[in-house]
Design a protein around this motif. Structure first.
Motif, PDB file in Angstrom:
ATOM      1  N   GLY A 111       0.784  -1.229   0.000  1.00 43.01           N
ATOM      2  CA  GLY A 111       0.000   0.000   0.000  1.00 43.01           C
ATOM      3  C   GLY A 111       0.811   1.271   0.000  1.00 43.01           C
ATOM      4  O   GLY A 111       0.244   2.362   0.094  1.00 43.01           O
ATOM      5  N   SER A 112       2.149   1.150  -0.130  1.00 40.02           N
ATOM      6  CA  SER A 112       2.985   2.354   0.002  1.00 40.02           C
ATOM      7  C   SER A 112       3.431   2.940  -1.327  1.00 40.02           C
ATOM      8  O   SER A 112       3.953   4.061  -1.355  1.00 40.02           O
ATOM      9  CB  SER A 112       4.223   2.041   0.851  1.00 40.02           C
ATOM     10  OG  SER A 112       5.164   1.260   0.121  1.00 40.02           O
ATOM     11  N   ILE A 113       3.270   2.233  -2.424  1.00 36.47           N
ATOM     12  CA  ILE A 113       3.838   2.684  -3.701  1.00 36.47           C
ATOM     13  C   ILE A 113       3.140   3.954  -4.174  1.00 36.47           C
ATOM     14  O   ILE A 113       1.906   4.033  -4.221  1.00 36.47           O
ATOM     15  CB  ILE A 113       3.775   1.569  -4.750  1.00 36.47           C
ATOM     16  CG1 ILE A 113       4.730   0.441  -4.327  1.00 36.47           C
ATOM     17  CG2 ILE A 113       4.147   2.090  -6.132  1.00 36.47           C
ATOM     18  CD1 ILE A 113       4.783  -0.735  -5.267  1.00 36.47           C
ATOM     19  N   ARG A 114       3.954   4.945  -4.564  1.00 40.17           N
ATOM     20  CA  ARG A 114       3.448   6.293  -4.855  1.00 40.17           C
ATOM     21  C   ARG A 114       3.567   6.692  -6.322  1.00 40.17           C
ATOM     22  O   ARG A 114       3.246   7.824  -6.673  1.00 40.17           O
ATOM     23  CB  ARG A 114       4.207   7.307  -3.996  1.00 40.17           C
ATOM     24  CG  ARG A 114       4.049   7.074  -2.509  1.00 40.17           C
ATOM     25  CD  ARG A 114       4.959   7.966  -1.683  1.00 40.17           C
ATOM     26  NE  ARG A 114       4.780   9.376  -1.981  1.00 40.17           N
ATOM     27  CZ  ARG A 114       5.420  10.356  -1.343  1.00 40.17           C
ATOM     28  NH1 ARG A 114       6.289  10.052  -0.387  1.00 40.17           N
ATOM     29  NH2 ARG A 114       5.211  11.615  -1.662  1.00 40.17           N
ATOM     30  N   VAL A 115       4.056   5.808  -7.168  1.00 34.70           N
ATOM     31  CA  VAL A 115       4.252   6.157  -8.578  1.00 34.70           C
ATOM     32  C   VAL A 115       3.424   5.230  -9.458  1.00 34.70           C
ATOM     33  O   VAL A 115       2.985   4.161  -9.033  1.00 34.70           O
ATOM     34  CB  VAL A 115       5.737   6.083  -8.979  1.00 34.70           C
ATOM     35  CG1 VAL A 115       6.539   7.160  -8.265  1.00 34.70           C
ATOM     36  CG2 VAL A 115       6.315   4.693  -8.686  1.00 34.70           C
ATOM     37  N   GLN A 116       3.221   5.650 -10.706  1.00 32.95           N
ATOM     38  CA  GLN A 116       2.427   4.892 -11.665  1.00 32.95           C
ATOM     39  C   GLN A 116       3.236   4.627 -12.926  1.00 32.95           C
ATOM     40  O   GLN A 116       4.141   5.403 -13.266  1.00 32.95           O
ATOM     41  CB  GLN A 116       1.161   5.684 -12.038  1.00 32.95           C
ATOM     42  CG  GLN A 116       0.202   5.932 -10.887  1.00 32.95           C
ATOM     43  CD  GLN A 116      -0.510   4.659 -10.437  1.00 32.95           C
ATOM     44  OE1 GLN A 116      -0.640   3.719 -11.223  1.00 32.95           O
ATOM     45  NE2 GLN A 116      -0.968   4.638  -9.197  1.00 32.95           N
ATOM     46  N   PRO A 117       2.931   3.563 -13.657  1.00 30.93           N
ATOM     47  CA  PRO A 117       3.606   3.309 -14.928  1.00 30.93           C
ATOM     48  C   PRO A 117       3.474   4.500 -15.877  1.00 30.93           C
ATOM     49  O   PRO A 117       2.415   5.124 -15.959  1.00 30.93           O
ATOM     50  CB  PRO A 117       2.878   2.079 -15.473  1.00 30.93           C
ATOM     51  CG  PRO A 117       2.374   1.382 -14.247  1.00 30.93           C
ATOM     52  CD  PRO A 117       1.985   2.474 -13.306  1.00 30.93           C
TER      53      PRO A 117
END
Length: 327
Positions: free
Chosen positions: A141-147
């Motif tokens: 739940g911590s990821i802050r970026v997108q492809p």
């Protein structure tokens, strides 16, 4: 959310390090990929394995690695540090190719299968000229970026966790050139090593440490290993009627023949000193030593203690602590 593609070599940790062709100067420069003070609030648990055979060898001719390890493990000392939140940072500017989130932290220790998802929650960044970095084991739940997102060096990507094939909180960083893992500490294509620290592809040199101590504390009984790994804080006050007094030390990357030296000094000339050999090498270890209380009890006052890790007779790490007893 786009998933990290599978299979990718680094998703299966232990698939082996294959050194890339000789690196061209100026292709890529890496910044520290974790927001911590290396050697203080985080440490390098494992380097890439440069040995092409069944043995292990890190870039400095040491053994701070394991068979087939293809990246660098930046570890946190305790799960409490993970719970507090430590950011994973982009090591170089680039474009996010893929991410994965939603994998549970500690799944491996809970007995769950992580097959096909060994990287756990992660981010894959392309930097151009065939370079990629992959960041594994991030907190769920911590990821802050997108492809597709463009990031600068130092951009927060998420938080250090222990998802996927992870037994302790850490960031596993793999660097690749044209799909082949590269050792950022010594990117030369040969299988040799260099017994000195060097900058390699890092913007500034990262100190080489062959092992060390993470925490030490005074206690009246041996501490629980699980509690220490979770983040047991050193005691600052001990009871006046303590039946024993001991010093414990928690560290990483011991080798057979290492020695833990324990020294406790206190009021009224109190002194305790003992050395304990470590019988086998361990990625993480806990040792302690102490003495029972004399008939009159321990004198009240402040006790100062120091733990040292010795290798081949030389001190490679030290930590000190103090606590008040009684009073």
């Amino acid at each position: 959310m786009q998933r990290l593609p599978h299979p990718i070599p680094a998703l299966i940790l232990g698939a082996g390090i294959f050194l890339a062709p000789a690196t061209r100067a100026g292709d890529i420069t890496l910044a520290l990929p974790i927001d911590c003070r290396l050697g203080e609030t985080c440490y390098i648990q494992h380097y890439p394995d440069r040995d092409p055979g069944p043995g292990v060898r890190d870039y400095s001719c040491g053994a701070v690695t394991y068979e087939g390890h293809d990246g660098t493990d930046f570890a946190l000392p305790t799960r409490a540090a993970m719970a507090a939140g430590v950011a994973v940072l982009a090591a170089a500017p680039g474009r996010v190719r893929a991410v994965r989130d939603g994998e549970a932290d500690g799944a491996l220790l809970a007995g769950a299968s992580v097959k096909g998802k060994e990287c756990g929650n992660g981010v894959l960044i392309e930097h151009g000229a065939g370079w990629q970095t992959q960041y594994c084991h991030l907190k769920r739940g911590s990821i802050r970026v997108q492809p597709g997102e463009t990031v600068a060096a130092g951009t927060p990507l998420g938080l250090v966790g222990m998802s996927g094939l992870a037994e302790f909180p850490h960031l596993h960083l793999t660097l690749r050139e044209n799909g082949t893992p590269v050792d950022p500490f010594r990117p030369a294509h040969d299988a040799s090593c260099t017994p000195v620290a060097q900058t390699g592809l890092w913007g500034s040199a990262l100190p080489y440490r062959p092992g060390g101590l993470l925490e030490t504390g005074l206690a009246i009984a041996p501490p629980d290993y699980g509690a220490v790994r979770a983040g047991l804080p050193p005691a600052t006050r001990l009871p006046a009627d303590a039946g024993a007094l001991l010093l414990w030390a928690y560290g990483w990357e011991s080798v057979t023949g290492d020695v833990l030296r324990f020294v406790i000094d206190g009021p009224a000339g109190f002194r305790f000193e003992q050395e304990r050999p470590l019988k086998k090498g361990q990625a993480l270890f806990l040792g302690y030593a102490g003495r029972k209380a004399p008939a009159a009890g321990f004198p009240a006052g402040t006790y100062r203690a120091e733990a040292s890790l010795l290798r081949a007779g030389k001190v490679i790490a030290q930590r000190s602590t103090l606590a008040d007893l009684g009073g």
